[in-house]
Design an enzyme around this catalytic site. Sequence first.
Site, short mmCIF file in Angstrom:
data_model
loop_
_atom_site.label_atom_id
_atom_site.label_comp_id
_atom_site.label_asym_id
_atom_site.label_seq_id
_atom_site.Cartn_x
_atom_site.Cartn_y
_atom_site.Cartn_z
N ASP A 116 0.90 -1.17 -0.17
CA ASP A 116 0.11 -0.21 -0.07
C ASP A 116 0.86 1.26 0.04
O ASP A 116 2.07 0.90 0.43
CB ASP A 116 -0.90 0.14 1.07
CG ASP A 116 -2.16 0.87 1.25
OD1 ASP A 116 -2.20 1.47 -0.07
OD2 ASP A 116 -2.88 1.07 2.05
N ASP A 149 -7.89 -7.11 1.99
CA ASP A 149 -6.78 -7.28 2.82
C ASP A 149 -7.53 -6.44 4.11
O ASP A 149 -8.29 -5.65 3.76
CB ASP A 149 -5.57 -6.32 2.49
CG ASP A 149 -5.90 -5.00 2.80
OD1 ASP A 149 -6.86 -4.29 1.68
OD2 ASP A 149 -5.38 -4.30 3.83
N CYS A 180 -13.27 -25.69 11.90
CA CYS A 180 -11.86 -25.10 11.06
C CYS A 180 -10.80 -25.96 11.31
O CYS A 180 -10.73 -26.71 12.37
CB CYS A 180 -11.32 -23.82 12.11
SG CYS A 180 -9.87 -23.28 11.65
N CYS A 211 -7.63 -24.98 11.15
CA CYS A 211 -6.07 -24.20 11.35
C CYS A 211 -5.57 -25.19 12.50
O CYS A 211 -5.89 -25.87 13.31
CB CYS A 211 -6.34 -23.07 11.84
SG CYS A 211 -6.86 -22.68 13.28
N CYS A 224 -6.94 -24.70 15.88
CA CYS A 224 -8.24 -25.55 16.17
C CYS A 224 -8.00 -27.01 16.32
O CYS A 224 -8.61 -27.92 16.99
CB CYS A 224 -9.26 -25.28 15.21
SG CYS A 224 -9.73 -23.66 15.29
N HIS A 239 -5.68 -18.10 13.76
CA HIS A 239 -6.99 -18.82 13.61
C HIS A 239 -7.65 -17.81 12.59
O HIS A 239 -8.29 -18.38 11.71
CB HIS A 239 -7.72 -18.96 14.71
CG HIS A 239 -9.31 -19.21 14.51
ND1 HIS A 239 -9.67 -20.44 14.00
CD2 HIS A 239 -10.16 -18.55 14.67
CE1 HIS A 239 -11.06 -20.21 13.73
NE2 HIS A 239 -11.35 -19.05 14.33
#
Length: 404
Positions: free
Chosen positions: A92, A295, A333, A335, A338, A364
């Site tokens: 950015d 984003d 989830c 991840c 998790c 997560h």
Amino acid sequence: MNPFEFSVQHESDTARAGRFATPHGVVDTPAFMAVGTLATVKSLDPIDLREMGAQMILGNAYHLHLRPGDELIRDFGGLHRFMGWDGPILTDSGGFQVFSLEGLRTVSEDGVEFRSHIDGSKHVFTPESVMQIERNLGADVIMQFDHVIPGQSDEATARDASERSVRWLARCLAELERLQAGGPPPKNTITNFPALPGTTFPLPAPSHPQALFPIVQGGIHDALRIDAARRIRELGDWPGFGIGGLSVGEAKPDMYRILEVVDGELPRDRPRYLMGVGFPEDLVEAVRRGVDLFDCVAPTRMGRNGAAFTSDGRLNIKRAEFRTDPRPLDEACDCSACRRFSRAYVRHLFTSDEILGLRLLSLHNVHFLVRLMRDARDAIRAGTLDAWSRDWLTRYHIRPVPTA
Ligand SMILES: [Zn+2]
């Protein structure tokens, strides 16, 4: 060959699943890009990002210019090498940050003079200097320097900023072309540049092509958005488009309407990046309206405050009810937090101020958005986006907003 080729592979009304090529690899869209403002996605190692399937991440020109300095990063071979991430990066321009420095900045047609939020030192950002900074950082996609205004600005203010942003875009393009043609190296703005250790420095500066994305501004005013998109398209054949100035306090229906207006004005064979929007419901609604890239700092910032996205809505791990809860943050989830840890354990870490608690929640939350966009891609490919998005939003306790 175009190093930034974008191919739309499946369409479902205005939504699309595509592939965006960059010099550092392909991004499957729609995609969520984790934000690494200071050359780090807070508390996450690039290995974590790879494992969760993240393909593209963000850096920020304002922050990295001030600290550690874009020239230092250039001398370390660019942002990819400096932070150990070899996938695609977008930077950015810092427009949002310098215009947020209320009282610490002066705006003119030439650019913005501002004082650093770190040490009060004086700096000037112009379209040219920002292109030099983004060239030094060496991201794959670089955003133009634009005039950012508060979300509720009146039409005259929004018009003035939007028109200036288009004029600045022309200057950004001219400067980038000059730099890419091998123009003189940018002026050294860092004094007392420290001697670097070892004998191999400086590493070669990044020299791959960079894609400049314009930013469509215009607040919540349909006519200004249309006008901005048309003027931008008159200036060049852009590899992609940013949509800025949304999710800054306007009502959600206004944001969704503007996305529909902009969708009608942008070429369908280029990626569209909705800047700074990262709440799950907004991602789903925006995908339905033709957005490809997102984003937001929300997943990591919320994670540090104890909030987790789950398929059934948001939860705050600090609540007493989770003290003995054996379930993972989100049972749906996969991840690495998790798969291994209970809510009770994460809550214990959080209430004990243990660093791992912040890290697991951030991991997560970023994983949740990366996976959400992967599921949206699959639904577009299967032709089931409409039903999938309705079911998803309903489970998340959000009422779907009909498209126009
Ligand atoms: Zn998880």
